[in-house]
Design a protein around this motif. Structure first.
Motif, PDB file in Angstrom:
ATOM      1  N   UNK A  14     -16.919 -61.277  51.868  1.00  0.00           N
ATOM      2  CA  UNK A  14     -16.281 -60.571  52.964  1.00  0.00           C
ATOM      3  C   UNK A  14     -14.780 -60.869  53.036  1.00  0.00           C
ATOM      4  N   UNK A  15     -14.361 -62.000  52.676  1.00  0.00           N
ATOM      5  CA  UNK A  15     -13.028 -62.487  52.945  1.00  0.00           C
ATOM      6  C   UNK A  15     -12.470 -61.477  51.793  1.00  0.00           C
ATOM      7  N   UNK A  16     -13.025 -61.271  50.448  1.00  0.00           N
ATOM      8  CA  UNK A  16     -12.431 -60.530  49.518  1.00  0.00           C
ATOM      9  C   UNK A  16     -12.187 -58.970  49.810  1.00  0.00           C
ATOM     10  N   UNK A  17     -13.285 -58.545  50.697  1.00  0.00           N
ATOM     11  CA  UNK A  17     -13.137 -57.237  51.008  1.00  0.00           C
ATOM     12  C   UNK A  17     -11.767 -56.701  52.076  1.00  0.00           C
ATOM     13  N   UNK A  18     -11.366 -57.926  52.903  1.00  0.00           N
ATOM     14  CA  UNK A  18     -10.236 -57.607  53.706  1.00  0.00           C
ATOM     15  C   UNK A  18      -9.054 -57.352  52.996  1.00  0.00           C
ATOM     16  N   UNK A  19      -8.819 -58.370  52.075  1.00  0.00           N
ATOM     17  CA  UNK A  19      -7.588 -58.379  50.916  1.00  0.00           C
ATOM     18  C   UNK A  19      -7.895 -59.163  49.749  1.00  0.00           C
ATOM     19  N   UNK A  20      -7.480 -58.510  48.604  1.00  0.00           N
ATOM     20  CA  UNK A  20      -7.792 -59.286  47.359  1.00  0.00           C
ATOM     21  C   UNK A  20      -7.231 -60.495  47.347  1.00  0.00           C
ATOM     22  N   UNK A  21      -7.785 -61.459  46.750  1.00  0.00           N
ATOM     23  CA  UNK A  21      -7.107 -62.812  46.259  1.00  0.00           C
ATOM     24  C   UNK A  21      -6.497 -62.931  44.948  1.00  0.00           C
ATOM     25  N   UNK A  22      -6.385 -61.683  44.593  1.00  0.00           N
ATOM     26  CA  UNK A  22      -5.739 -61.698  43.033  1.00  0.00           C
ATOM     27  C   UNK A  22      -4.244 -61.797  43.390  1.00  0.00           C
ATOM     28  N   UNK A  23      -3.770 -62.873  42.580  1.00  0.00           N
ATOM     29  CA  UNK A  23      -2.378 -63.131  42.871  1.00  0.00           C
ATOM     30  C   UNK A  23      -1.595 -62.580  41.617  1.00  0.00           C
ATOM     31  N   UNK A  24      -0.228 -62.892  41.324  1.00  0.00           N
ATOM     32  CA  UNK A  24       0.457 -62.478  40.447  1.00  0.00           C
ATOM     33  C   UNK A  24       0.194 -63.461  38.898  1.00  0.00           C
ATOM     34  N   UNK A  25       0.482 -62.792  37.899  1.00  0.00           N
ATOM     35  CA  UNK A  25       0.693 -63.502  36.615  1.00  0.00           C
ATOM     36  C   UNK A  25      -0.637 -64.267  36.370  1.00  0.00           C
ATOM     37  N   UNK A  26      -1.735 -63.285  36.451  1.00  0.00           N
ATOM     38  CA  UNK A  26      -3.317 -63.624  36.145  1.00  0.00           C
ATOM     39  C   UNK A  26      -3.847 -64.764  36.938  1.00  0.00           C
ATOM     40  N   UNK A  48      -7.358 -66.697  43.242  1.00  0.00           N
ATOM     41  CA  UNK A  48      -8.118 -67.656  44.174  1.00  0.00           C
ATOM     42  C   UNK A  48      -8.956 -67.088  45.339  1.00  0.00           C
ATOM     43  N   UNK A  49     -10.147 -66.719  45.084  1.00  0.00           N
ATOM     44  CA  UNK A  49     -11.123 -66.243  45.870  1.00  0.00           C
ATOM     45  C   UNK A  49     -11.523 -67.584  46.823  1.00  0.00           C
ATOM     46  N   UNK A  50     -11.822 -67.366  48.347  1.00  0.00           N
ATOM     47  CA  UNK A  50     -11.729 -68.406  49.068  1.00  0.00           C
ATOM     48  C   UNK A  50     -12.158 -67.881  50.246  1.00  0.00           C
ATOM     49  N   UNK A  51     -12.915 -68.864  50.963  1.00  0.00           N
ATOM     50  CA  UNK A  51     -13.399 -68.557  52.554  1.00  0.00           C
ATOM     51  C   UNK A  51     -13.771 -69.884  53.096  1.00  0.00           C
ATOM     52  N   UNK A  52     -13.775 -69.698  54.326  1.00  0.00           N
ATOM     53  CA  UNK A  52     -14.287 -71.083  55.374  1.00  0.00           C
ATOM     54  C   UNK A  52     -15.840 -70.245  55.591  1.00  0.00           C
ATOM     55  N   UNK A  53     -16.718 -71.228  55.667  1.00  0.00           N
ATOM     56  CA  UNK A  53     -17.963 -70.799  55.681  1.00  0.00           C
ATOM     57  C   UNK A  53     -19.012 -71.876  56.270  1.00  0.00           C
ATOM     58  N   UNK A  54     -20.013 -71.260  57.067  1.00  0.00           N
ATOM     59  CA  UNK A  54     -21.019 -72.313  57.440  1.00  0.00           C
ATOM     60  C   UNK A  54     -22.229 -72.525  56.435  1.00  0.00           C
ATOM     61  N   UNK A  55     -21.913 -72.207  55.301  1.00  0.00           N
ATOM     62  CA  UNK A  55     -22.809 -72.420  54.021  1.00  0.00           C
ATOM     63  C   UNK A  55     -22.646 -73.723  53.565  1.00  0.00           C
ATOM     64  N   UNK A  56     -21.534 -74.394  53.753  1.00  0.00           N
ATOM     65  CA  UNK A  56     -21.102 -75.678  53.029  1.00  0.00           C
ATOM     66  C   UNK A  56     -20.575 -76.905  54.085  1.00  0.00           C
ATOM     67  N   UNK A  57     -21.101 -78.128  53.855  1.00  0.00           N
ATOM     68  CA  UNK A  57     -20.816 -79.095  54.844  1.00  0.00           C
ATOM     69  C   UNK A  57     -19.231 -79.822  54.313  1.00  0.00           C
ATOM     70  N   UNK A  66     -12.470 -71.459  46.144  1.00  0.00           N
ATOM     71  CA  UNK A  66     -12.415 -72.693  47.110  1.00  0.00           C
ATOM     72  C   UNK A  66     -13.336 -72.130  48.202  1.00  0.00           C
ATOM     73  N   UNK A  67     -14.204 -73.284  48.849  1.00  0.00           N
ATOM     74  CA  UNK A  67     -15.034 -73.070  50.020  1.00  0.00           C
ATOM     75  C   UNK A  67     -14.941 -74.472  50.728  1.00  0.00           C
TER      76      UNK A  67
END
Length: 687
Positions: free
Chosen positions: A582-594, A597-606, A635-636
């Motif tokens: 869902x976070x990736x669908x808002x805006x890609x986390x693909x940076x520059x130069x290869x 960093x896909x990431x999200x805050x979530x209730x699925x981890x403590x 990163x989650x």
């Protein structure tokens, strides 16, 4: 003046340390502060000679007050602050709602406790039934420390139970009547100290009582009737801190008027607080007065401790009388006097016992009255020490006994308790982030509407909101918001939440059209401020892969999640995956130069989890520069607890900002070499 500032510094530190120590052993902090005053006061360590201070830091002064007039004056100001805040904290509506039960319980406890304390003192003084000392010692048995009892009730979630509300209402009665009795007894004691006063007529008593009661009730009614007008005038100032300053100025003014009329200053302060207790600036005043309270109130209790001369207890007669007075007048009489009316009002034996024990603790009001007694010359050092002993014994005994009765599951009443007309309006948004954003928007909207907002509990995110006759409580819970309010205000709350959602949606729409995010993504690392990071703390070797096999964005994310599971199973894998995508669908986390960093805050981890994967051939991750991504960090972190989510993102961006670091990472032949490359990159940045 040098003496005074040094004395104040020592008092503040001693009060803090002693209060903390007392709370550590389940005692009220007040007891520790009094103990600190006894220890460092002029009767013990305070008068010991020191270098440059031959008379000691707290030299013994002649007269009934053993401390300096300046220090005692500050303690007097502190007592005014205490009673002003006590008036603000009085719930008039609850008082009126439980007025009958509370009045009977309060009057029963007052009559029996006053009678016992008065009679015991008069007998000990050799039958001096008309002595000011006996009257003051009787009066000191009256007030209840509602704060101590309220804390125990709150811990057991019994504050709104029939027993809890009755205790609180009765405590209000106790304080009000106790304060009126202060006025009566101060005036009466003045008459009794006049030569030949032993032949005074009861008409004198009636006149003094009528004057005291008339002045109290007159100013109280005037204050309550004019409270809205006073509030409106104060709000013209706008600045919250200045509103509190002027309100306290009114309390000082009224305190001075009562003192000039021959009554106690604290009565005027209490009346002013009581008058403003039902206005919309009540919580604002409590919040703004807190720094003043934290500074002055410890001074008051430490100074009260300094007035105690332990040598007065060298006499077995004084110790014996003190124990009898404390146990019989301070504990037993108060308990029985409160419990018996409660039993007649429909409480069971257990409920009556709870009410009786809840009325036993003494506290600040007793010490304030005792301070008036010793300051006016009506109490000796011995009797002041007896009052402190009674306060200590009743305060230590009552809380554990009350806790024991509250743990018993049996019902405390023979009647069905009246139901509160408040309702809870719940809104569930399915996301802690949305709940947090909407709470901020709602509070801003209410502030713009002129509501006064008080954060009652930071830990529970509980806000008390008030304007004129509208009062509600907002609590931000996990994934939602709860409002507690009268039923008549539910329509207002529904409209408030709806408009806040619309405002937030409008803001988000404008944010989507904002052109800065791509620019920010190209400038996320500042060359002159490299970041260091403890990679070993968050990135485990099993969560590192040198050769990701997926060829799509979603596939890469799922493979990285597999790495996390390989290191340690995720609590809720499906929720984590859904939130990252869902976070990736808002805006890609693909940076520059290869780098991606896909990431999200979530209730699925403590806890915060980090995985790293390399895809040397590159995968289309919709990167900002259009190039394939080859280095992937996943990163989650939990959405309901604090974690260094942004700090980790910044550390990753900083570590891979230079081409040399990226090449070294891609050339690694094992997970350990990957870790070493990251550590070296951080060290180069630090250098």
């Amino acid at each position: 003046m040098t003496y005074l500032v040094v004395e104040l510094a020592l008092i503040l530190f001693a009060a803090h340390g002693a209060g903390h120590l007392a709370r550590r052993y389940k005692l009220p902090g007040v007891m520790g502060e009094i103990g600190a005053g006894i220890l460092i006061g002029p009767h013990l360590l305070g008068s010991l000679p020191l270098p440059l201070l031959p008379r000691g830091l707290f030299p013994l002064h002649a007269g009934e007050i053993p401390v300096s007039p300046e220090l005692y004056g500050l303690a007097t100001i502190a007592s005014i602050i205490l009673l002003f805040l006590s008036g603000l904290e009085t719930d008039i509506k609850m008082f009126l709602r439980f007025a009958l039960k509370g009045s009977l319980v309060g009057l029963g406890g007052l009559a029996m406790a006053f009678g016992a304390g008065y009679a015991l003192t008069a007998i000990w003084l050799g039958g001096a039934w008309l002595s000011p000392q006996a009257l003051f010692l009787g009066l000191l048995c009256v007030p209840t420390s509602v704060g101590i009892t309220a804390r125990v009730l709150s811990e057991h979630r019994k504050i709104d139970s029939p027993e809890g509300v009755t205790i609180l209402a009765a405590a209000v009665i106790d304080d009000v009547l106790g304060i009126i009795l202060v006025a009566v007894i101060v005036g009466l004691a003045g008459v009794l100290t006049v030569p030949g006063a032993e032949s005074f007529q009861w008409k004198t008593v009636s006149t003094i009582a009528a004057q005291a009661f008339g002045m109290w009730i007159g100013f109280t009614l005037a204050g309550i009737l004019l409270s809205r007008q006073i509030s409106r005038v104060l709000k013209l100032v706008k600045a919250p801190s200045q509103i509190a300053v002027l309100a306290f100025g009114l309390a000082l003014l009224l305190a001075g008027i009562f003192e000039a009329a021959g009554l106690a200053m604290i009565i005027g302060a209490y009346v002013m607080g009581l008058s403003l207790s039902n206005t919309d600036i009540n919580y604002l005043l409590q919040e703004q007065m807190e720094p003043l309270q934290r500074f002055f109130v410890p001074i008051f209790f430490v100074v009260m401790g300094m007035l105690v001369d332990l040598r007065a207890f060298a006499s077995p007669q004084v110790i014996g009388f003190g124990l009898v007075y404390a146990l019989a007048g301070g504990v037993a009489a108060k308990l029985l006097g409160s419990a018996l009316p409660a039993r007649l009002l429909g409480f069971t034996n257990l409920g009556s016992l709870r009410v009786g024990i809840g009325m036993v603790p003494r506290g600040e009001v007793v010490l304030i009255i005792a301070g008036i007694g010793i300051g006016s010359g009506f109490l000796s050092q011995e009797l002041f020490g007896v009052a402190v002993l009674m306060t200590l014994i009743s305060t230590v005994m009552a809380p554990p006994l009350l806790e024991k009765t509250l743990k018993h599951p049996a019902r405390g009443t023979t009647f069905e308790p009246p139901r509160d007309d408040s309702v809870i309006t719940r809104f569930d948004f399915g996301s802690n982030r949305i709940s947090t954003m909407l709470t901020a928007e709602i509070l801003k909207t209410l502030g713009d509407e002129g509501f006064f907002i008080h954060l009652g509990s930071h830990r529970e995110q509980l806000y008390q909101i008030r304007k004129d006759s509208v009062f509600m409580i907002l609590q931000a819970v996990s994934r939602g918001i709860h409002f507690t309010s009268p039923k008549k205000d539910v329509t207002f709350i529904n409209n408030l939440v709806y408009e806040s959602i619309v405002n937030l949606q409008y803001t988000v729409t404008r944010l989507k059209n904002f052109s800065a995010p791509p620019e920010l993504r190209t400038q996320r690392v500042e060359e002159s401020s490299p970041m260091t990071f403890e990679w070993n703390r968050y990135l485990a070797l099993p969560a590192i892969s040198l050769n990701l096999t997926a060829t799509t964005k979603d596939g890469i994310i799922r493979e990285l999640l597999d790495l996390l599971e390989q290191e340690h199973p995720l609590e809720k894998r499906k929720i984590v995956e859904k939130d990252v995508l869902a976070r990736e669908s808002i805006m890609s986390t693909g940076m520059q130069e290869g780098v991606a960093i896909p990431h999200a805050r979530t209730s699925g981890t403590s806890r915060l989890r980090l995985a790293l994967g390399l895809a040397p051939e590159g995968v289309d991750f919709q990167a900002l520069d259009g190039k394939p991504s080859r280095i992937f960090f996943l990163l989650v972190s939990p959405d309901h607890e604090s974690s260094p989510h942004l700090q980790v993102l910044a550390a990753i961006s900083g570590a891979l900002h230079k081409e040399e670091a990226r090449k070294q990472l891609l050339a690694s032949r094992s997970a350990r070499e990957v870790m070493q490359a990251l550590l070296e990159s951080s060290q180069r940045g630090r250098a």
